[in-house]
Design a protein around this motif. Structure first.
Motif, PDB file in Angstrom:
ATOM      1  N   GLU A  71      -6.930  -2.734  -0.757  1.00 49.89           N
ATOM      2  CA  GLU A  71      -7.951  -2.169   0.139  1.00 49.89           C
ATOM      3  C   GLU A  71      -8.945  -1.313  -0.652  1.00 49.89           C
ATOM      4  O   GLU A  71      -9.284  -0.190  -0.291  1.00 49.89           O
ATOM      5  CB  GLU A  71      -7.306  -1.368   1.275  1.00 49.89           C
ATOM      6  CG  GLU A  71      -6.463  -2.232   2.200  1.00 49.89           C
ATOM      7  CD  GLU A  71      -6.006  -1.516   3.461  1.00 49.89           C
ATOM      8  OE1 GLU A  71      -5.977  -0.273   3.468  1.00 49.89           O
ATOM      9  OE2 GLU A  71      -5.689  -2.199   4.440  1.00 49.89           O
ATOM     10  N   LYS A 200      -3.986   8.937   7.126  1.00 45.15           N
ATOM     11  CA  LYS A 200      -3.933   7.471   7.066  1.00 45.15           C
ATOM     12  C   LYS A 200      -2.565   7.043   7.572  1.00 45.15           C
ATOM     13  O   LYS A 200      -1.535   7.574   7.152  1.00 45.15           O
ATOM     14  CB  LYS A 200      -4.189   6.988   5.636  1.00 45.15           C
ATOM     15  CG  LYS A 200      -3.813   5.520   5.382  1.00 45.15           C
ATOM     16  CD  LYS A 200      -2.506   5.457   4.595  1.00 45.15           C
ATOM     17  CE  LYS A 200      -1.937   4.067   4.505  1.00 45.15           C
ATOM     18  NZ  LYS A 200      -0.645   4.033   3.773  1.00 45.15           N
ATOM     19  N   ASP A 202      -0.052   3.699   8.422  1.00 43.01           N
ATOM     20  CA  ASP A 202       0.265   2.270   8.334  1.00 43.01           C
ATOM     21  C   ASP A 202       1.757   2.133   8.595  1.00 43.01           C
ATOM     22  O   ASP A 202       2.572   2.190   7.676  1.00 43.01           O
ATOM     23  CB  ASP A 202      -0.102   1.716   6.962  1.00 43.01           C
ATOM     24  CG  ASP A 202       0.114   0.209   6.872  1.00 43.01           C
ATOM     25  OD1 ASP A 202       0.587  -0.390   7.860  1.00 43.01           O
ATOM     26  OD2 ASP A 202      -0.171  -0.371   5.805  1.00 43.01           O
ATOM     27  N   ALA A 226      -7.280   7.171  10.111  1.00 46.99           N
ATOM     28  CA  ALA A 226      -7.461   5.739   9.890  1.00 46.99           C
ATOM     29  C   ALA A 226      -6.135   5.036  10.133  1.00 46.99           C
ATOM     30  O   ALA A 226      -5.086   5.509   9.709  1.00 46.99           O
ATOM     31  CB  ALA A 226      -7.960   5.459   8.475  1.00 46.99           C
ATOM     32  N   GLU A 228      -4.229   0.873  11.102  1.00 46.09           N
ATOM     33  CA  GLU A 228      -4.302  -0.548  11.423  1.00 46.09           C
ATOM     34  C   GLU A 228      -4.082  -0.738  12.922  1.00 46.09           C
ATOM     35  O   GLU A 228      -3.425   0.070  13.571  1.00 46.09           O
ATOM     36  CB  GLU A 228      -3.209  -1.326  10.682  1.00 46.09           C
ATOM     37  CG  GLU A 228      -3.481  -1.595   9.227  1.00 46.09           C
ATOM     38  CD  GLU A 228      -2.444  -2.512   8.614  1.00 46.09           C
ATOM     39  OE1 GLU A 228      -2.707  -3.047   7.539  1.00 46.09           O
ATOM     40  OE2 GLU A 228      -1.358  -2.685   9.205  1.00 46.09           O
ATOM     41  N   ASN A 292      -8.617  -1.513   9.237  1.00 41.29           N
ATOM     42  CA  ASN A 292      -8.763  -0.057   9.238  1.00 41.29           C
ATOM     43  C   ASN A 292      -9.710   0.362  10.343  1.00 41.29           C
ATOM     44  O   ASN A 292     -10.921   0.168  10.235  1.00 41.29           O
ATOM     45  CB  ASN A 292      -9.296   0.442   7.884  1.00 41.29           C
ATOM     46  CG  ASN A 292      -8.245   0.396   6.799  1.00 41.29           C
ATOM     47  OD1 ASN A 292      -7.282   1.160   6.826  1.00 41.29           O
ATOM     48  ND2 ASN A 292      -8.414  -0.501   5.837  1.00 41.29           N
TER      49      ASN A 292
END
Length: 318
Positions: A71, A200, A202, A226, A228, A292
């Protein structure tokens, strides 16, 4: 007449296009061939000077070896827009790709990674780079303290591992282990962080639960978030559940030149935008994967970074 700055920008963009073509048609194919011939883990130094222990059987490791980072465009964008000396939470840190890259512009990064094998590799990669401002926590973050079933992916992508319900069907090439979850707000109180600028996440579909456990932290610090979002697999109330934990936030997709766009379309994009993305507002996600989504707490973020928020992007045809 274009200003000298505009000339310089155009020259820079043309230079970037040349580099992109060289990478796409020469460097990356060559590196794919190289790693396809390897079977044992090895230490690799990227073009940017970062060091990673690469396992040729792992999906993310292959991308790091071929492209320099996983990424890469998203991370480059975030590094530019985050304030200096940021405090960052990397929830679902995997082997450290994001945290290691962002550590150069941060004062503190806290990584959360419950999987023992992945956590060991995370710590090793941080050590290879001699980084002192990353603290690692071997646990998951949720909305309650518990011990839960964790499904480890054994099929070449440790990043697809995650917590599952006890009644979930177990796919092939996985194993189930029991790992801890800590309520996010409770742990943040213990860490006593004076500020948090960026989170972030994930966590393979558990974003609503993770964010629910961080409601007080988010309300206090108002960080950029941020995450997914797999719209094609999401339940009807998943996105509303996420947005309820981020009141007052605006949601946007970070859009670069579309992968399925033709060569001329990409050239036009790169000439117009350079390395900068467009931010397209999201009100109701489409049934597809968003790599994202960025949740923005204030329009000042856009103004300070010379960005504007565009209407929702039109669905791309196959």
């Amino acid at each position: 007449m274009p200003t000298p700055q505009q000339h310089e920008s155009l020259i820079s963009r043309i230079g970037n296009i040349i580099v992109r073509f060289w990478e796409k048609y020469y460097q990356h194919p060559k590196r794919r061939q190289e790693i396809a011939a390897l079977t044992s883990p090895f230490v690799h130094t990227t073009d940017g000077g970062l060091r990673f222990k690469i396992d040729p059987a792992q999906y993310i490791d292959k991308i790091i070896f071929v492209e320099g980072l996983y990424e890469k465009r998203f991370l480059s964008f975030m590094k530019k827009v985050l304030p200096g000396n940021s405090v960052i939470l990397d929830i679902g840190a995997n082997t450290g790709n994001h945290a290691i890259y962002l550590s150069g512009g941060a004062s503190q990064i806290h990584c959360f990674e419950p999987n023992p094998e992945t956590f060991e590799r995370l710590v090793e990669n941080i050590g290879l780079n001699g980084i002192q401002n990353i603290q690692c926590h071997q646990l998951g973050l949720g909305n309650q303290n518990s011990i839960a079933s964790f499904q480890v992916n054994l099929d070449g992508n440790l990043g697809n591992s995650g917590y599952v319900s006890d009644t979930a069907a177990q796919p092939k090439n996985t194993k189930i282990i029991q790992l801890p979850i800590k309520r996010g707000d409770e742990l943040m109180e213990q860490l006593d962080l004076k500020a948090i600028h960026f989170i972030k996440i994930d966590v393979e579909g558990l974003e609503p639960v993770t964010l629910d456990g961080l409601r007080q932290t988010i309300a206090k610090h108002r960080p950029i978030v941020a995450f997914e979002f797999h719209g094609q697999h999401a339940k009807k109330d998943d996105f509303p559940s996420i947005s309820s934990t981020l009141p007052g936030y605006v949601f946007a997709e970070i859009c670069f030149a579309p992968e399925n766009d033709g060569l001329m379309g990409k050239l036009k994009w790169w000439l117009r935008h350079g390395e900068a993305p467009e931010l397209h507002q999201i009100e109701v996600p489409e049934p597809r994967t968003y790599e994202n989504i960025i949740a923005i707490p204030t329009t000042n973020f856009l103004t300070l970074n010379g960005l504007d928020l565009k209407p929702p992007r039109k669905p791309l045809t196959a």
